[in-house]
Design a protein around this motif. Structure first.
Motif: not given
Length: 368
Positions: A37, A39, A70, A73-74, A78-82
């Motif tokens: 992930r 940013f 991070t 949250r993944c 709540l976070e989506r990995p690349d």
């Protein structure tokens, strides 16, 4: 301890998590594979892979900016990995829609650093809130909330508001709320960093007790090494979005391999006394050795036994024996005269023969 002790002994069925499906006991609760992930130019997670076994407590440690936030949250979507896969109880959550994520999120409880309680709701209503969102009836969610308040030792605070609670009590409410929907996974995000040491110990004891009673898998994100040392089964060390060291807590804490881990653990492992460390040099009459030893037979007479095997000119400088999860570990420091030339090698050979790890830390001039 803040708040009353947990004295009741509820039945196992009262708080049991949802029974896993057939075959699920062998399936890791969490399995990450090749998760990245970014940013902008910052790579928060870098091809990270990690498995969390059912029923264990895994501590994830690292410096600020290592990727801990991070990662958590993944885990809760709540976070989506690349790229990569994130499996919760065998199901890959990467790419799921919000509606598809909802039943997965109900399997994941969250405990926050700053409690995140709703000030306008009573304690029992705060605990019951996830159940209201999930569609439970009022009677069902109140009964469940009262059961959990009993579990965390706050039955007498059901009608109180958060403003009337201490920090430790608020965190107990947060734990009860996180357990309300019978999650398979409990995520703790710096849950004790805002608490005093005595309250922290009480909360950690509670989390360990919950893990034992309910079989809930726990992932602790923390910068507090004592938290992981106290209740963790395994620990993973995160640096620049990668896991650089991983293993059972007692093993990593007694024999850290990387410089980062050694630095992170410096506050919970015996260190060379400052007045000696400040005098270390590349040359001098005395060689300073750091020694790590793990052996089930370690006892109070360890240092006497070792020194009995060594020349009288070798001196015990500092250190001791500790117990991590009932596993005895020793870390200590010796000074060895540089002359005769073979002495340091002889001492090192003996120590390694009893399975000690030996490191030359430097030299000092007499006296130490």
């Amino acid at each position: 301890m803040t708040g009353r002790n947990v004295t009741s002994q509820p039945s196992a069925t009262a708080f049991a998590a949802v029974d896993p499906a057939p075959g699920a006991l062998e399936t890791p609760v969490v399995a990450l594979s090749g998760v990245s992930r970014s940013f902008g130019p910052t790579r928060a997670l870098d091809d990270l892979s990690l498995t969390v076994r059912r029923g264990e407590i895994l501590g994830i440690i690292g410096r600020s900016g290592a990727g801990k936030s991070t990662l958590i949250r993944c885990l809760n979507g709540l976070e989506r990995p690349d790229s990569g896969r994130i499996e919760i109880e065998g199901r890959n959550i990467v790419g799921l829609s919000e509606s598809e994520l909802q039943p997965i999120r109900r399997k994941i409880g969250m405990i926050f650093q700053h409690f995140n309680l709703m000030s306008a709701k009573t304690v029992v209503d705060n605990v019951a809130l996830p159940l209201k969102i999930a569609g439970w009836s009022k009677a069902e969610r109140r009964a469940r909330a009262l059961e959990l308040l009993d579990l965390v030792g706050l039955s007498d605070k059901a009608g109180a508001y958060p403003s009337a609670l201490s920090g430790g009590q608020k965190q107990r409410v947060g734990i009860a709320r996180a357990l309300s929907a019978r999650p398979a996974l409990l995520l703790s995000d710096e849950a004790t960093s805002a608490l005093d040491p005595e309250t922290t110990r009480a909360i950690l004891t509670l989390l360990k007790d919950i893990n034992r009673k309910l079989g809930v898998t726990v992932v602790l994100i923390t910068h507090e090494m004592e938290v992981v040392r106290t209740i963790g089964d395994r620990v993973a060390v995160l640096e620049a979005g990668r896991i650089v060291e991983e293993g059972e807590v007692w093993h990593v804490f007694s024999d850290p391999k990387t410089e980062l881990t050694q630095s992170l653990l410096s506050g919970v492992r015996p260190q060379l006394p400052a007045h000696v460390a400040s005098r270390l040099a590349t040359d001098g009459q005395e060689v300073v050795l750091g020694v790590d030893l793990t052996d089930p037979a370690l006892g109070d007479g360890l240092f006497v036994d070792i020194l009995d095997h060594l020349p009288a000119t070798v001196h015990f400088l500092h250190g001791g024996i500790d117990h991590i999860h009932d596993q005895p570990v020793a870390r200590f420091f010796l000074t060895v005269p540089r002359e005769p030339a073979a002495l340091v090698e002889d001492v090192t050979t003996y120590l390694r023969s009893i399975n000690a790890r030996v490191e030359v830390l430097g030299h000092v001039s007499r006296p130490v």
